[in-house]
Design a protein around this motif. Sequence first.
Motif, mmCIF file in Angstrom:
data_model
loop_
_atom_site.group_PDB
_atom_site.id
_atom_site.type_symbol
_atom_site.label_atom_id
_atom_site.label_comp_id
_atom_site.label_asym_id
_atom_site.label_seq_id
_atom_site.Cartn_x
_atom_site.Cartn_y
_atom_site.Cartn_z
ATOM 1 N N ARG A 40 74.804 -37.835 -6.396
ATOM 2 C CA ARG A 40 74.457 -39.076 -5.694
ATOM 3 C C ARG A 40 75.540 -39.444 -4.676
ATOM 4 O O ARG A 40 75.235 -39.925 -3.595
ATOM 5 C CB ARG A 40 74.279 -40.223 -6.700
ATOM 6 N N VAL A 41 76.790 -39.180 -5.039
ATOM 7 C CA VAL A 41 77.903 -39.437 -4.113
ATOM 8 C C VAL A 41 77.716 -38.572 -2.857
ATOM 9 O O VAL A 41 77.822 -39.052 -1.729
ATOM 10 C CB VAL A 41 79.276 -39.145 -4.790
ATOM 11 N N GLU A 42 77.389 -37.294 -3.083
ATOM 12 C CA GLU A 42 77.159 -36.381 -1.951
ATOM 13 C C GLU A 42 76.026 -36.914 -1.062
ATOM 14 O O GLU A 42 76.129 -36.905 0.163
ATOM 15 C CB GLU A 42 76.826 -34.987 -2.476
ATOM 16 N N GLU A 43 74.953 -37.392 -1.699
ATOM 17 C CA GLU A 43 73.826 -37.943 -0.922
ATOM 18 C C GLU A 43 74.256 -39.153 -0.106
ATOM 19 O O GLU A 43 73.868 -39.293 1.049
ATOM 20 C CB GLU A 43 72.663 -38.319 -1.851
ATOM 21 N N ARG A 44 75.074 -40.021 -0.714
ATOM 22 C CA ARG A 44 75.562 -41.212 0.005
ATOM 23 C C ARG A 44 76.395 -40.808 1.218
ATOM 24 O O ARG A 44 76.270 -41.393 2.289
ATOM 25 C CB ARG A 44 76.443 -42.069 -0.904
ATOM 26 N N VAL A 45 77.288 -39.826 1.020
ATOM 27 C CA VAL A 45 78.125 -39.362 2.144
ATOM 28 C C VAL A 45 77.222 -38.838 3.262
ATOM 29 O O VAL A 45 77.376 -39.206 4.425
ATOM 30 C CB VAL A 45 79.143 -38.272 1.694
ATOM 31 N N ASN A 46 76.246 -38.017 2.892
ATOM 32 C CA ASN A 46 75.352 -37.461 3.911
ATOM 33 C C ASN A 46 74.464 -38.525 4.557
ATOM 34 O O ASN A 46 74.102 -38.399 5.732
ATOM 35 C CB ASN A 46 74.545 -36.299 3.331
ATOM 36 N N ASP A 47 74.145 -39.583 3.804
ATOM 37 C CA ASP A 47 73.403 -40.710 4.395
ATOM 38 C C ASP A 47 74.250 -41.381 5.481
ATOM 39 O O ASP A 47 73.741 -41.741 6.538
ATOM 40 C CB ASP A 47 73.062 -41.772 3.336
ATOM 41 N N LEU A 48 75.544 -41.540 5.212
ATOM 42 C CA LEU A 48 76.444 -42.162 6.194
ATOM 43 C C LEU A 48 76.602 -41.277 7.435
ATOM 44 O O LEU A 48 76.736 -41.767 8.551
ATOM 45 C CB LEU A 48 77.811 -42.471 5.574
ATOM 46 N N VAL A 49 76.560 -39.964 7.219
ATOM 47 C CA VAL A 49 76.603 -39.018 8.348
ATOM 48 C C VAL A 49 75.343 -39.195 9.200
ATOM 49 O O VAL A 49 75.412 -39.362 10.415
ATOM 50 C CB VAL A 49 76.721 -37.555 7.834
ATOM 51 N N ARG A 50 74.203 -39.208 8.523
ATOM 52 C CA ARG A 50 72.918 -39.336 9.237
ATOM 53 C C ARG A 50 72.735 -40.695 9.890
ATOM 54 O O ARG A 50 71.985 -40.818 10.853
ATOM 55 C CB ARG A 50 71.754 -39.083 8.271
ATOM 56 N N ALA A 51 73.438 -41.711 9.394
ATOM 57 C CA ALA A 51 73.326 -43.065 9.966
ATOM 58 C C ALA A 51 73.999 -43.162 11.342
ATOM 59 O O ALA A 51 73.898 -44.191 12.014
ATOM 60 C CB ALA A 51 73.927 -44.093 9.008
ATOM 61 N N LYS A 52 74.698 -42.085 11.764
ATOM 62 C CA LYS A 52 75.324 -42.029 13.093
ATOM 63 C C LYS A 52 76.185 -43.268 13.363
ATOM 64 O O LYS A 52 75.986 -43.983 14.349
ATOM 65 C CB LYS A 52 74.272 -41.910 14.199
ATOM 66 N N LEU A 53 77.121 -43.539 12.482
ATOM 67 C CA LEU A 53 77.960 -44.732 12.604
ATOM 68 C C LEU A 53 79.148 -44.467 13.525
ATOM 69 O O LEU A 53 79.752 -43.391 13.467
ATOM 70 C CB LEU A 53 78.467 -45.151 11.215
ATOM 71 N N ASP A 80 81.479 -49.776 10.277
ATOM 72 C CA ASP A 80 80.796 -50.974 9.767
ATOM 73 C C ASP A 80 79.753 -50.544 8.745
ATOM 74 O O ASP A 80 79.162 -49.475 8.912
ATOM 75 C CB ASP A 80 80.117 -51.720 10.915
ATOM 76 N N PRO A 81 79.507 -51.320 7.705
ATOM 77 C CA PRO A 81 80.071 -52.643 7.380
ATOM 78 C C PRO A 81 81.262 -52.571 6.423
ATOM 79 O O PRO A 81 81.581 -53.575 5.808
ATOM 80 C CB PRO A 81 78.882 -53.313 6.684
ATOM 81 N N TYR A 82 81.910 -51.440 6.291
ATOM 82 C CA TYR A 82 82.990 -51.277 5.305
ATOM 83 C C TYR A 82 84.307 -51.858 5.812
ATOM 84 O O TYR A 82 84.526 -51.917 7.023
ATOM 85 C CB TYR A 82 83.176 -49.792 4.979
ATOM 86 N N PRO A 83 85.201 -52.231 4.891
ATOM 87 C CA PRO A 83 86.522 -52.711 5.331
ATOM 88 C C PRO A 83 87.342 -51.575 5.960
ATOM 89 O O PRO A 83 87.106 -50.403 5.645
ATOM 90 C CB PRO A 83 87.170 -53.203 4.022
ATOM 91 N N ALA A 84 88.252 -51.929 6.838
ATOM 92 C CA ALA A 84 89.096 -50.930 7.503
ATOM 93 C C ALA A 84 90.009 -50.243 6.492
ATOM 94 O O ALA A 84 90.346 -50.816 5.458
ATOM 95 C CB ALA A 84 89.933 -51.596 8.584
ATOM 96 N N MET A 85 90.371 -48.979 6.789
ATOM 97 C CA MET A 85 91.308 -48.224 5.947
ATOM 98 C C MET A 85 92.523 -47.894 6.778
ATOM 99 O O MET A 85 92.406 -47.689 7.987
ATOM 100 C CB MET A 85 90.685 -46.890 5.529
ATOM 101 N N LEU A 86 93.688 -47.783 6.138
ATOM 102 C CA LEU A 86 94.895 -47.324 6.825
ATOM 103 C C LEU A 86 94.761 -45.823 7.023
ATOM 104 O O LEU A 86 94.452 -45.111 6.066
ATOM 105 C CB LEU A 86 96.127 -47.577 5.957
ATOM 106 N N CYS A 87 94.968 -45.332 8.229
ATOM 107 C CA CYS A 87 94.939 -43.881 8.437
ATOM 108 C C CYS A 87 95.524 -43.494 9.776
ATOM 109 O O CYS A 87 95.117 -44.013 10.801
ATOM 110 C CB CYS A 87 93.524 -43.334 8.344
ATOM 111 N N GLY A 88 96.477 -42.570 9.767
ATOM 112 C CA GLY A 88 97.104 -42.092 11.001
ATOM 113 C C GLY A 88 96.576 -40.742 11.436
ATOM 114 O O GLY A 88 97.167 -40.098 12.296
#
Length: 214
Positions: A144-157, A173-181
Amino acid sequence: MKTLRLYWIDPYISQFKATVESIMGRDVVLDGTYFYPQGGGQIYDTGTISGLKVVSVRREDDQILHTLESEPTFQVGSEVECRIDWDRRYKIMRLHSAAHLLYYSMQEEFGEECKPASPGLTDDTKSREDYLFKEKPDPLRLQRVEERVNDLVRAKLTINTWSEGETRYWKIDPYPAMLCGGTHPKNTSEIGTVKVSRGKKPGAGKERIEITLL
Ligand SMILES: [Zn+2]
């Protein structure tokens, strides 16, 4: 002098010219670089400077050091032609953003206590991250996690990255920002379909979750 971190300005640049600031044996410092130095869970870039192979890149304080395969033939002050191995870097960018999508998907499926235990590592073959788990994860839930990740890919965010002082942020969006360099594509659709699987168990109370590109 501080090396300009140009990979944050445009992560899609793979060929550029730069001026040599200093040389210490096989280590070369440029005035600015698009080569990503190892850090923040992302492997260094490889490529060439003036045709000489760049075998690793690291950051020391404000400088970025490119280690060449052999001592350079150019001098301090020379203008050099730089090339990043783009196929490798682009895979790293896609997998690194996929690792962020995995984080949100893991939280949604397993709850907030399921956090990464360490920064993990993304290279051009896979992204691996150790998550805190009290018990062995149900394979159906991981699916299900894999499906969610692929849903976010397909959502073209749209993927937004920006700096606040020395701190870099990553957000969809709509997730909170993450720290990342790290370096990232502009849209989740660029990641393409991914596979999520369990890796070698890293120790008690942890599970290694790996992402690969299909
Ligand atoms: Zn990151």
